[in-house]
Design a protein around this motif. Sequence first.
Motif, PDB file in Angstrom:
ATOM      1  N   SER A  71      53.268  21.097  42.441  1.00  0.00           N
ATOM      2  CA  SER A  71      52.071  21.849  42.068  1.00  0.00           C
ATOM      3  C   SER A  71      50.954  21.794  43.101  1.00  0.00           C
ATOM      4  N   ASP A  72      50.922  20.759  43.968  1.00  0.00           N
ATOM      5  CA  ASP A  72      49.856  20.760  44.977  1.00  0.00           C
ATOM      6  C   ASP A  72      50.179  21.699  46.139  1.00  0.00           C
ATOM      7  N   ALA A  73      51.337  22.354  46.100  1.00  0.00           N
ATOM      8  CA  ALA A  73      51.710  23.331  47.134  1.00  0.00           C
ATOM      9  C   ALA A  73      51.518  24.775  46.648  1.00  0.00           C
ATOM     10  N   LEU A  74      50.831  24.952  45.533  1.00  0.00           N
ATOM     11  CA  LEU A  74      50.592  26.300  45.004  1.00  0.00           C
ATOM     12  C   LEU A  74      49.471  26.965  45.797  1.00  0.00           C
ATOM     13  N   LEU A  75      49.856  27.841  46.728  1.00  0.00           N
ATOM     14  CA  LEU A  75      48.886  28.505  47.593  1.00  0.00           C
ATOM     15  C   LEU A  75      48.098  29.567  46.837  1.00  0.00           C
ATOM     16  N   TYR A  76      46.804  29.634  47.080  1.00  0.00           N
ATOM     17  CA  TYR A  76      45.898  30.634  46.491  1.00  0.00           C
ATOM     18  C   TYR A  76      45.886  30.606  44.970  1.00  0.00           C
ATOM     19  N   ASP A  77      46.221  29.452  44.394  1.00  0.00           N
ATOM     20  CA  ASP A  77      46.363  29.405  42.943  1.00  0.00           C
ATOM     21  C   ASP A  77      45.076  29.772  42.210  1.00  0.00           C
ATOM     22  N   ASP A  78      43.915  29.427  42.788  1.00  0.00           N
ATOM     23  CA  ASP A  78      42.654  29.774  42.134  1.00  0.00           C
ATOM     24  C   ASP A  78      42.528  31.288  41.968  1.00  0.00           C
ATOM     25  N   GLU A  79      42.911  32.027  43.016  1.00  0.00           N
ATOM     26  CA  GLU A  79      42.857  33.497  42.944  1.00  0.00           C
ATOM     27  C   GLU A  79      43.842  34.026  41.909  1.00  0.00           C
ATOM     28  N   PHE A  80      45.043  33.466  41.898  1.00  0.00           N
ATOM     29  CA  PHE A  80      46.055  33.948  40.958  1.00  0.00           C
ATOM     30  C   PHE A  80      45.663  33.623  39.514  1.00  0.00           C
ATOM     31  N   GLN A  81      45.026  32.477  39.305  1.00  0.00           N
ATOM     32  CA  GLN A  81      44.601  32.130  37.946  1.00  0.00           C
ATOM     33  C   GLN A  81      43.493  33.062  37.461  1.00  0.00           C
ATOM     34  N   LEU A  82      42.604  33.468  38.357  1.00  0.00           N
ATOM     35  CA  LEU A  82      41.571  34.458  37.990  1.00  0.00           C
ATOM     36  C   LEU A  82      42.231  35.782  37.629  1.00  0.00           C
ATOM     37  N   ALA A  83      43.215  36.197  38.424  1.00  0.00           N
ATOM     38  CA  ALA A  83      43.929  37.448  38.150  1.00  0.00           C
ATOM     39  C   ALA A  83      44.706  37.358  36.839  1.00  0.00           C
ATOM     40  N   ALA A  84      45.201  36.154  36.523  1.00  0.00           N
ATOM     41  CA  ALA A  84      45.956  35.964  35.273  1.00  0.00           C
ATOM     42  C   ALA A  84      45.060  36.267  34.065  1.00  0.00           C
ATOM     43  N   LYS A  85      43.767  35.987  34.196  1.00  0.00           N
ATOM     44  CA  LYS A  85      42.832  36.285  33.101  1.00  0.00           C
ATOM     45  C   LYS A  85      42.676  37.797  32.912  1.00  0.00           C
ATOM     46  N   LYS A  86      43.053  38.561  33.958  1.00  0.00           N
ATOM     47  CA  LYS A  86      42.943  40.027  33.891  1.00  0.00           C
ATOM     48  C   LYS A  86      44.299  40.685  33.689  1.00  0.00           C
ATOM     49  N   GLY A  87      45.351  39.876  33.494  1.00  0.00           N
ATOM     50  CA  GLY A  87      46.648  40.483  33.178  1.00  0.00           C
ATOM     51  C   GLY A  87      47.817  40.111  34.067  1.00  0.00           C
ATOM     52  N   LEU A  88      47.582  39.420  35.185  1.00  0.00           N
ATOM     53  CA  LEU A  88      48.707  38.995  36.018  1.00  0.00           C
ATOM     54  C   LEU A  88      49.536  37.963  35.245  1.00  0.00           C
ATOM     55  N   ARG A  89      50.840  38.132  35.282  1.00  0.00           N
ATOM     56  CA  ARG A  89      51.737  37.159  34.652  1.00  0.00           C
ATOM     57  C   ARG A  89      52.302  36.280  35.763  1.00  0.00           C
ATOM     58  N   ILE A  90      52.280  34.969  35.564  1.00  0.00           N
ATOM     59  CA  ILE A  90      52.733  34.041  36.616  1.00  0.00           C
ATOM     60  C   ILE A  90      53.736  33.054  36.041  1.00  0.00           C
ATOM     61  N   ASP A  91      54.817  32.858  36.782  1.00  0.00           N
ATOM     62  CA  ASP A  91      55.768  31.802  36.451  1.00  0.00           C
ATOM     63  C   ASP A  91      56.088  31.025  37.724  1.00  0.00           C
ATOM     64  N   TYR A  92      55.942  29.696  37.633  1.00  0.00           N
ATOM     65  CA  TYR A  92      56.185  28.836  38.785  1.00  0.00           C
ATOM     66  C   TYR A  92      57.518  28.110  38.666  1.00  0.00           C
ATOM     67  N   ALA A  93      58.180  27.953  39.802  1.00  0.00           N
ATOM     68  CA  ALA A  93      59.375  27.105  39.900  1.00  0.00           C
ATOM     69  C   ALA A  93      58.986  25.950  40.819  1.00  0.00           C
ATOM     70  N   LEU A  94      58.820  24.766  40.237  1.00  0.00           N
ATOM     71  CA  LEU A  94      58.380  23.597  41.000  1.00  0.00           C
ATOM     72  C   LEU A  94      59.576  22.661  41.151  1.00  0.00           C
ATOM     73  N   SER A  95      60.257  22.765  42.290  1.00  0.00           N
ATOM     74  CA  SER A  95      61.565  22.100  42.436  1.00  0.00           C
ATOM     75  C   SER A  95      61.510  20.577  42.310  1.00  0.00           C
ATOM     76  N   ARG A  96      60.382  19.970  42.637  1.00  0.00           N
ATOM     77  CA  ARG A  96      60.310  18.504  42.535  1.00  0.00           C
ATOM     78  C   ARG A  96      59.665  18.026  41.236  1.00  0.00           C
ATOM     79  N   GLU A  97      59.209  18.973  40.414  1.00  0.00           N
ATOM     80  CA  GLU A  97      58.529  18.592  39.177  1.00  0.00           C
ATOM     81  C   GLU A  97      59.209  19.117  37.923  1.00  0.00           C
ATOM     82  N   GLN A  98      60.051  20.156  38.064  1.00  0.00           N
ATOM     83  CA  GLN A  98      60.669  20.763  36.887  1.00  0.00           C
ATOM     84  C   GLN A  98      62.186  20.689  36.998  1.00  0.00           C
ATOM     85  N   GLU A  99      62.839  20.747  35.835  1.00  0.00           N
ATOM     86  CA  GLU A  99      64.306  20.789  35.815  1.00  0.00           C
ATOM     87  C   GLU A  99      64.759  22.139  35.315  1.00  0.00           C
TER      88      GLU A  99
END
Length: 174
Positions: A71-99
């Motif tokens: 999760s600390d490698a999520l580039l521009y996440d602040d911008e994407f989270q703002l866009a998510a409030k306006k309708g952007l859908r986001i799904d992350y694949a975090l290879s070292r944190e998720q199974e």
Amino acid sequence: PPPGDEVKMPGPAGKVMLMPEEDPNTDYIMVATGTGIAPYRGFVRRLFAEDTPAAAAYKGQAWLFLGVANSDALLYDDEFQLAAKKGLRIDYALSREQENKNGGKMYIQDKVEEYSDEVFAKLEAGAHIYFCGLKGMMPGIQDMLKGVAAKKDIDYDAWIKGLKKKGQWHVEVY
């Protein structure tokens, strides 16, 4: 040249990656690994941050899949989270944190596969899908799509050919 002089700088030449804006109902599925996120930053800004006729008219769904190590490698996440409030859908694949569903590392193809029914339905309905990042991501994605197509009794090669012919399949990997 001394400071203040004008210089000409040619940019990189290659395929142009554009959002089709003819139909404001078009869904965009954006799949990225690592720095492959960069072009989508422009897409997302155009759709959710800029005051443009295209942004005002947009009624489709923009869906971003991003694969990074943690999760600390999520580039521009602040911008994407703002866009998510306006309708952007986001799904992350975090290879070292998720199974993934098999207990292995969660890679981008595993995350897309979780939503494969929806992804296939959207593509069938005319969505555009984009892939950006290291070219090493494509074999895993293609194998996953082949597997899903087989379960759905879809001829994978004909399906991909159809998406390409209709201009819905965009790959920009390096």
